[in-house]
Scaffold this active site. Structure first.
Site, PDB file in Angstrom:
ATOM      1  N   SER A  56      85.413  94.768   5.774  1.00 60.95           N
ATOM      2  CA  SER A  56      84.413  95.650   6.401  1.00 60.95           C
ATOM      3  C   SER A  56      82.973  95.159   6.266  1.00 60.95           C
ATOM      4  O   SER A  56      82.046  95.968   6.135  1.00 60.95           O
ATOM      5  CB  SER A  56      84.545  97.076   5.867  1.00 60.95           C
ATOM      6  OG  SER A  56      85.781  97.625   6.281  1.00 60.95           O
ATOM      7  N   HIS A 111      96.190  85.263   3.592  1.00 60.38           N
ATOM      8  CA  HIS A 111      95.540  86.508   4.019  1.00 60.38           C
ATOM      9  C   HIS A 111      96.486  87.689   3.749  1.00 60.38           C
ATOM     10  O   HIS A 111      97.696  87.568   3.925  1.00 60.38           O
ATOM     11  CB  HIS A 111      95.185  86.443   5.510  1.00 60.38           C
ATOM     12  CG  HIS A 111      94.248  87.538   5.904  1.00 60.38           C
ATOM     13  ND1 HIS A 111      94.682  88.826   6.125  1.00 60.38           N
ATOM     14  CD2 HIS A 111      92.899  87.549   6.068  1.00 60.38           C
ATOM     15  CE1 HIS A 111      93.639  89.585   6.419  1.00 60.38           C
ATOM     16  NE2 HIS A 111      92.540  88.832   6.389  1.00 60.38           N
ATOM     17  N   GLU A 149      89.274  89.727  -0.917  1.00 57.99           N
ATOM     18  CA  GLU A 149      89.336  90.759   0.122  1.00 57.99           C
ATOM     19  C   GLU A 149      90.195  91.926  -0.379  1.00 57.99           C
ATOM     20  O   GLU A 149      91.434  91.868  -0.282  1.00 57.99           O
ATOM     21  CB  GLU A 149      89.980  90.196   1.397  1.00 57.99           C
ATOM     22  CG  GLU A 149      89.233  89.048   2.016  1.00 57.99           C
ATOM     23  CD  GLU A 149      89.551  88.912   3.507  1.00 57.99           C
ATOM     24  OE1 GLU A 149      88.622  89.048   4.318  1.00 57.99           O
ATOM     25  OE2 GLU A 149      90.726  88.695   3.866  1.00 57.99           O
ATOM     26  N   GLY A 180      89.151  96.385   7.480  1.00 53.95           N
ATOM     27  CA  GLY A 180      89.230  97.192   8.703  1.00 53.95           C
ATOM     28  C   GLY A 180      89.066  98.681   8.482  1.00 53.95           C
ATOM     29  O   GLY A 180      89.298  99.478   9.398  1.00 53.95           O
ATOM     30  N   GLU A 230      97.197  90.228   5.357  1.00 57.60           N
ATOM     31  CA  GLU A 230      98.045  90.655   6.481  1.00 57.60           C
ATOM     32  C   GLU A 230      99.303  89.793   6.546  1.00 57.60           C
ATOM     33  O   GLU A 230     100.380  90.279   6.896  1.00 57.60           O
ATOM     34  CB  GLU A 230      97.240  90.599   7.788  1.00 57.60           C
ATOM     35  CG  GLU A 230      96.293  91.790   7.884  1.00 57.60           C
ATOM     36  CD  GLU A 230      94.983  91.511   8.607  1.00 57.60           C
ATOM     37  OE1 GLU A 230      94.885  90.501   9.301  1.00 57.60           O
ATOM     38  OE2 GLU A 230      94.046  92.317   8.433  1.00 57.60           O
ATOM     39  N   ASN A 290      87.023  85.453  11.048  1.00 59.12           N
ATOM     40  CA  ASN A 290      88.477  85.495  11.216  1.00 59.12           C
ATOM     41  C   ASN A 290      88.775  86.451  12.377  1.00 59.12           C
ATOM     42  O   ASN A 290      88.705  87.663  12.212  1.00 59.12           O
ATOM     43  CB  ASN A 290      89.133  85.991   9.914  1.00 59.12           C
ATOM     44  CG  ASN A 290      90.636  86.156  10.067  1.00 59.12           C
ATOM     45  OD1 ASN A 290      91.224  85.716  11.059  1.00 59.12           O
ATOM     46  ND2 ASN A 290      91.263  86.792   9.088  1.00 59.12           N
ATOM     47  N   TRP A 291      89.076  85.873  13.531  1.00 56.39           N
ATOM     48  CA  TRP A 291      89.296  86.705  14.728  1.00 56.39           C
ATOM     49  C   TRP A 291      90.664  87.386  14.735  1.00 56.39           C
ATOM     50  O   TRP A 291      90.964  88.179  15.615  1.00 56.39           O
ATOM     51  CB  TRP A 291      89.148  85.847  15.990  1.00 56.39           C
ATOM     52  CG  TRP A 291      87.724  85.568  16.357  1.00 56.39           C
ATOM     53  CD1 TRP A 291      86.611  85.828  15.612  1.00 56.39           C
ATOM     54  CD2 TRP A 291      87.259  84.968  17.577  1.00 56.39           C
ATOM     55  NE1 TRP A 291      85.483  85.430  16.286  1.00 56.39           N
ATOM     56  CE2 TRP A 291      85.858  84.898  17.496  1.00 56.39           C
ATOM     57  CE3 TRP A 291      87.894  84.478  18.713  1.00 56.39           C
ATOM     58  CZ2 TRP A 291      85.077  84.366  18.509  1.00 56.39           C
ATOM     59  CZ3 TRP A 291      87.121  83.939  19.718  1.00 56.39           C
ATOM     60  CH2 TRP A 291      85.726  83.891  19.627  1.00 56.39           C
ATOM     61  N   LYS A 292      91.519  86.967  13.827  1.00 58.18           N
ATOM     62  CA  LYS A 292      92.893  87.519  13.755  1.00 58.18           C
ATOM     63  C   LYS A 292      93.579  87.361  15.109  1.00 58.18           C
ATOM     64  O   LYS A 292      93.341  86.364  15.797  1.00 58.18           O
ATOM     65  CB  LYS A 292      92.858  88.970  13.262  1.00 58.18           C
ATOM     66  CG  LYS A 292      92.032  89.104  11.974  1.00 58.18           C
ATOM     67  CD  LYS A 292      92.179  90.411  11.269  1.00 58.18           C
ATOM     68  CE  LYS A 292      91.323  90.412  10.011  1.00 58.18           C
ATOM     69  NZ  LYS A 292      91.462  91.614   9.227  1.00 58.18           N
TER      70      LYS A 292
HETATM   71  P1  13P Z   1      87.312  93.261   8.590  1.00 60.77           P
HETATM   72  O1  13P Z   1      85.977  92.571   8.474  1.00 60.77           O
HETATM   73  O2  13P Z   1      87.655  93.636   9.992  1.00 60.77           O
HETATM   74  O3  13P Z   1      87.433  94.384   7.607  1.00 60.77           O
HETATM   75  O4  13P Z   1      88.432  92.175   8.169  1.00 60.77           O
HETATM   76  C1  13P Z   1      88.256  91.455   7.018  1.00 60.77           C
HETATM   77  C2  13P Z   1      89.265  90.382   6.978  1.00 60.77           C
HETATM   78  O5  13P Z   1      90.441  90.631   6.835  1.00 60.77           O
HETATM   79  C3  13P Z   1      88.794  89.014   7.166  1.00 60.77           C
HETATM   80  O6  13P Z   1      89.791  88.088   6.852  1.00 60.77           O
END
Ligand code: 13P
Length: 246
Positions: free
Chosen positions: A207, A95, A162, A168, A97, A10-12
């Site tokens: 993470s 997600h 998650e 993160g 976020e 997931n590159w966001k």
């Molecule tokens: P990180 O791997 O950067 O913690 O992010 C996880 C995430 O939100 C994947 O969707």
């Protein structure tokens, strides 16, 4: 029953200077190491999706979100139908976020789940507790999973656990804690979908990196990983893919 294993990037909304280089590296790596037992899916930003999914036919691509309608006057949105029409087979829904910044509700998420399923996309449905909800984690997971319609094609469903506090942050729950959360999720899915729940893969996200991936992916009830930051680096991501086949 043997469930599919996944490693999903997931590159966001991160800016990658050369997305083609990263994808090219992953593509070559997968061709070279045919032993990989996991399915690798890449979810770059929408702006890269069409070109990448046309160019790399040996890879699976997914959107990071979709709208709850197929088309219409919804400025700035992208639909499940549109994702499917450019060759994407996956979509991330719910997600944390988006739950947090776009205030996505259970009701809205249910509509997205339905429209994504109608378009035959494989859905990566994200759930997870915030730090201040640790003590009531099971209740939170149950509530978030209640967005799933009771009549649903579970063959197209993947759950990503998650914990919000692990995303993160460089922090991860212990192996035992991850296992316990996954068992809880499996029980809720069993209650909801009975035998049909057995093929639902449950991934861990938060993470994940090349140093902890072997431990995390080695947990009995973990069927793969949803990777954020570490998926932006070709070498790092390929190492995570490799650790899923050990
Ligand atoms: P990180 O791997 O950067 O913690 O992010 C996880 C995430 O939100 C994947 O969707």
């Amino acid at each position: 029953m043997k469930r599919n294993k996944y490693v999903i990037a997931n590159w966001k909304m991160n800016i990658t200077k050369s997305p083609h280089k990263v994808i090219d590296g992953v593509s070559k790596h997968l061709l070279k190491t045919k032993k990989n037992s996991c399915r690798v899916v890449l979810c770059p930003p929408f702006t890269h999706l069409a070109t990448l999914s046309t160019k790399y036919k040996n890879l699976d691509f997914g959107g990071q979100d979709c709208h709850q309608h197929n088309e219409g006057a919804f400025t700035g949105s992208v639909s499940a139908y549109m994702l499917k029409s450019i060759g994407c087979n996956y979509v991330i829904i719910g997600h944390s976020e988006r739950r947090n910044y776009q205030k996505e509700s259970n009701h809205e998420l249910r509509m997205k789940l339905i429209v994504a399923e109608e378009n035959k996309l494989k859905i990566v449905f994200c759930i997870g507790e915030k730090l201040n909800q640790l003590k009531i984690r099971d209740k939170i997971l149950k509530k978030q999973l209640s967005a799933l319609p009771s009549s649903f094609n579970t063959k197209n469903l993947i759950i990503a656990y998650e914990p919000v506090w692990a995303i993160g942050s460089g922090k991860t729950p212990s192996v035992d804690e991850i296992d316990r959360a996954h068992i809880k999720i499996r029980n809720i899915l069993n209650q909801k979908y009975k035998r049909k729940s057995t093929n639902i893969s449950i991934l861990y996200g938060g993470s994940v990196n090349s140093k902890n991936s072997s431990n995390i992916l080695g947990i009995k009830n973990v069927d793969g990983a949803l990777v954020g930051g570490a998926s932006l680096d070709k070498k790092e991501f390929c190492k995570i893919i490799d650790s899923s086949s050990r």
